[in-house]
Scaffold this motif. Structure first.
Motif, PDB file in Angstrom:
ATOM      1  N   LEU A  48       0.829  -1.213   0.000  1.00  7.77           N
ATOM      2  CA  LEU A  48       0.000   0.000   0.000  1.00  7.77           C
ATOM      3  C   LEU A  48       0.861   1.259   0.000  1.00  7.77           C
ATOM      4  O   LEU A  48       0.504   2.263  -0.622  1.00  7.77           O
ATOM      5  N   THR A  49       1.995   1.194   0.668  1.00 11.63           N
ATOM      6  CA  THR A  49       2.909   2.342   0.691  1.00 11.63           C
ATOM      7  C   THR A  49       3.560   2.521  -0.683  1.00 11.63           C
ATOM      8  O   THR A  49       3.656   3.655  -1.198  1.00 11.63           O
ATOM      9  N   HIS A  50       3.963   1.426  -1.289  1.00 12.08           N
ATOM     10  CA  HIS A  50       4.578   1.500  -2.622  1.00 12.08           C
ATOM     11  C   HIS A  50       3.616   2.098  -3.644  1.00 12.08           C
ATOM     12  O   HIS A  50       4.024   2.871  -4.525  1.00 12.08           O
ATOM     13  N   GLU A  51       2.328   1.767  -3.524  1.00 16.23           N
ATOM     14  CA  GLU A  51       1.327   2.251  -4.477  1.00 16.23           C
ATOM     15  C   GLU A  51       0.806   3.644  -4.142  1.00 16.23           C
ATOM     16  O   GLU A  51       0.002   4.202  -4.892  1.00 16.23           O
ATOM     17  N   GLY A  52       1.243   4.203  -3.021  1.00 20.47           N
ATOM     18  CA  GLY A  52       0.853   5.565  -2.682  1.00 20.47           C
ATOM     19  C   GLY A  52      -0.408   5.692  -1.844  1.00 20.47           C
ATOM     20  O   GLY A  52      -0.846   6.812  -1.536  1.00 20.47           O
ATOM     21  N   TYR A  53      -1.009   4.561  -1.462  1.00 17.44           N
ATOM     22  CA  TYR A  53      -2.226   4.625  -0.644  1.00 17.44           C
ATOM     23  C   TYR A  53      -1.894   4.937   0.814  1.00 17.44           C
ATOM     24  O   TYR A  53      -2.726   5.468   1.554  1.00 17.44           O
ATOM     25  N   LEU A  54      -0.678   4.599   1.230  1.00 20.16           N
ATOM     26  CA  LEU A  54      -0.175   4.957   2.551  1.00 20.16           C
ATOM     27  C   LEU A  54       1.187   5.607   2.398  1.00 20.16           C
ATOM     28  O   LEU A  54       1.849   5.461   1.370  1.00 20.16           O
ATOM     29  N   ARG A  55       1.601   6.324   3.420  1.00 21.45           N
ATOM     30  CA  ARG A  55       2.971   6.815   3.482  1.00 21.45           C
ATOM     31  C   ARG A  55       3.495   6.588   4.897  1.00 21.45           C
ATOM     32  O   ARG A  55       2.718   6.585   5.861  1.00 21.45           O
ATOM     33  N   ARG A  56       4.784   6.354   5.016  1.00 19.82           N
ATOM     34  CA  ARG A  56       5.382   6.073   6.326  1.00 19.82           C
ATOM     35  C   ARG A  56       6.245   7.243   6.767  1.00 19.82           C
ATOM     36  O   ARG A  56       7.104   7.693   6.013  1.00 19.82           O
ATOM     37  N   GLU A  57       5.981   7.735   7.932  1.00 21.39           N
ATOM     38  CA  GLU A  57       6.738   8.850   8.495  1.00 21.39           C
ATOM     39  C   GLU A  57       7.022   8.571   9.967  1.00 21.39           C
ATOM     40  O   GLU A  57       6.096   8.311  10.747  1.00 21.39           O
TER      41      GLU A  57
END
Length: 248
Positions: A48-57
């Motif tokens: 999901l992060t790779h596809e842009g639906y999530l981001r990790r910070e």
């Protein structure tokens, strides 16, 4: 297929869990709230992060831009359904096909049309966007614009006759527009297509030019003024459900 559907369901549960935390949440918390094993959650979170639906910070996951676009698309679809439902209701009220159109980004855009086999809409045989001078929808929208915006439109879409009844040239069209009363209906007979008469009503929608319109077969033209007056009487109710559609 069941495995794919299950993966989609698990991913959606993770997105719902992440969406519940405006400041983000760590993977373990999201896995727990989504009811997923941690290894499964890690795999889906990476995807999901790779596809842009999530981001990790800073070790937590937040909704990404793609999730926002997904939500926005759902909202737009809901708005469009509400518009079509409203148009269908007023089609039944006035007994004629009903159109809703706006002038946006320099072009005429028909946002929605409601008709039936017994009450068919006018067939778009010549591009509505390029023939605004020839139909009631376009004339009504053009009349709401300032002179420079109209001239920019004419530069892209020259005024030319497409039926024997179409306004003949730019000068004649501008004279007609100048003579139109503010917020009065625009009526057109066989200017866009032979055998049809149309009327359009200007709609106040913030800074956007908008219009509601109806069409009838030529042999029913004696009903035109009654139908358009009936539509005008409903404009207040229409605005409450249609004004938001400018953002579609």
């Amino acid at each position: 297929m069941p495995t794919l559907i299950g993966s989609v369901q698990r991913a959606l549960r993770l997105l719902e869990a992440a969406g519940a935390h405006s400041e983000g949440a760590p993977a373990k918390q999201l896995a727990r709230e989504a009811g997923l094993p941690l290894p499964t959650a890690y795999h889906l979170l990476r995807t999901l992060t790779h596809e842009g639906y999530l981001r990790r910070e800073s070790g937590v996951f937040l909704l990404g831009d793609a999730a926002g676009r997904l939500a926005g698309g759902g909202l737009q679809q809901k708005r469009r359904i509400m518009i079509l439902d409203s148009l269908a209701h007023f089609r039944e009220v006035v007994g004629a096909p009903v159109y809703f159109a706006v002038f946006r980004a320099g072009e005429i855009e028909v946002v929605g049309v409601s008709d039936t086999p017994e009450m068919p809409a006018v067939r778009e045989w010549a591009d509505f966007r390029a023939t605004g001078h020839a139909h009631a929808i376009g004339q009504c929208l053009l009349a709401q614009l300032d002179e420079q915006t109209r001239r920019d439109y004419y530069a892209r879409h020259p005024v030319e006759a497409i039926t024997p009844y179409t306004v003949r040239d730019l000068r004649a069209l501008e004279q007609r527009i100048a003579a139109m009363g503010r917020m009065q209906p625009v009526i057109e007979r066989q200017e866009y297509v032979l055998g049809s008469v149309c009327a359009a009503i200007p709609i106040t929608a913030g800074d956007t030019a908008a219009t509601m319109a109806i069409s009838l077969p030529l042999d029913q033209q004696d009903r035109l003024l009654y139908v358009v007056d009936r539509l005008r009487s409903e404009v207040g109710a229409l605005l409450s459900s249609l004004s938001f559609s400018i953002s579609i």
